[in-house]
Design an enzyme around this catalytic site. Sequence first.
Site, short mmCIF file in Angstrom:
data_model
loop_
_atom_site.label_atom_id
_atom_site.label_comp_id
_atom_site.label_asym_id
_atom_site.label_seq_id
_atom_site.Cartn_x
_atom_site.Cartn_y
_atom_site.Cartn_z
N ASP A 209 0.84 -1.19 0.00
CA ASP A 209 0.00 0.00 0.00
C ASP A 209 0.88 1.25 0.00
O ASP A 209 2.09 1.18 0.25
CB ASP A 209 -0.98 -0.01 1.18
CG ASP A 209 -0.29 0.03 2.53
OD1 ASP A 209 0.39 1.04 2.81
OD2 ASP A 209 -0.41 -0.94 3.30
N THR A 210 0.29 2.38 -0.27
CA THR A 210 1.05 3.61 -0.48
C THR A 210 1.93 3.95 0.72
O THR A 210 3.06 4.43 0.55
CB THR A 210 0.09 4.79 -0.76
OG1 THR A 210 -0.77 4.44 -1.85
CG2 THR A 210 0.86 6.04 -1.12
#
Length: 344
Positions: A209-210
């Site tokens: 994820d970011t």
Amino acid sequence: MTQAGRQGSPRNRGQRPTQKSSGAQSNSGSFGGRGNAARGGAKGAPKGSQRKRGERPQPKGTGAAPFANERFGRNLGAVQRPERKNPAPLPQHKPRTRAEMNEEGIRLQKVMANAGVASRRVCEELIEQGRVEVNGQIVTELGSRVNPETDVIHVDGVRVQLNENLVYMAFNKPRGVVSTMDDPEGRPCISDYLRAGTPERLFHVGRLDTNTEGLLLLTNDGELANRLSHPSYEVPKTYVVQVRGPMPHGVGAQLRRGIELEDGLAKVDSFKLVDSTPGFVLVEVVLHSGKNRIVRRMFDAVGFPVQRLVRAKIGPIGLGDQKQGTVRKLGKQEVGHLMAAVGL
């Protein structure tokens, strides 16, 4: 995505975006980095002994050293092929007769040398020592010939990649980078960190994820990428987790037993306390699951929300001291160990 799609970011392909400094970020992205597996492994079976199907010869411990000039992968030890409950069938290759191996194709030692295993003289020693397999059969004759396009070669159990068009890379993803090659919203993505001339069609193994940092494997080898990502192959992934401390005893045992989440039971394979200082704790966990945000959700469930998360290893490949935002090519030994982990 075209360059015009990035608002206020007139970067050329291959130019790395400037990263904002953060007190929680380090150069390596792995809280000091985690080393690869220690050297180890048993010696090879005596000459003439019988091995079970799928069992690879192991390094002798002395004599010629394949891939000795490589910088990466020399500390991975013997090839590890973890047993799985429902293993996939081994690739089938057409048996070659002695006449075919002596008359058709290119000499085995030349193919090995061209693939970067070692000098031709060292490759000849490896063959004579019974450490080379062609299509699952040990070859000890120096006159043997192979077809690089169809035959599969292993040295000490390490698959030798003969296709020069296939690339394998490790990317240390910084926080804030999206795990895609292109992003329609103009956010930093993987392609921003690739040099010009890198093959356009690359698969990234797994997603982060970011806000999660760390190791992403990039390759245009679709078969390897699919196997590394498929849950049936149970490739372990190692994460370093920072949470607010102190952490009471019993949390590790709880995570090893399993946590019931909305999409089923989730558990870690191992839990190790790395560091503890006033205010925060560093933990290393290993797990096979590839479910979305699985580490964050597990630590949320036990009452310790993740402050920072770094993936340090995928199977045998680790970040080591690789700096954040950098991409490096995997060594041939590293590629061979990755292939062994998924039965190739």
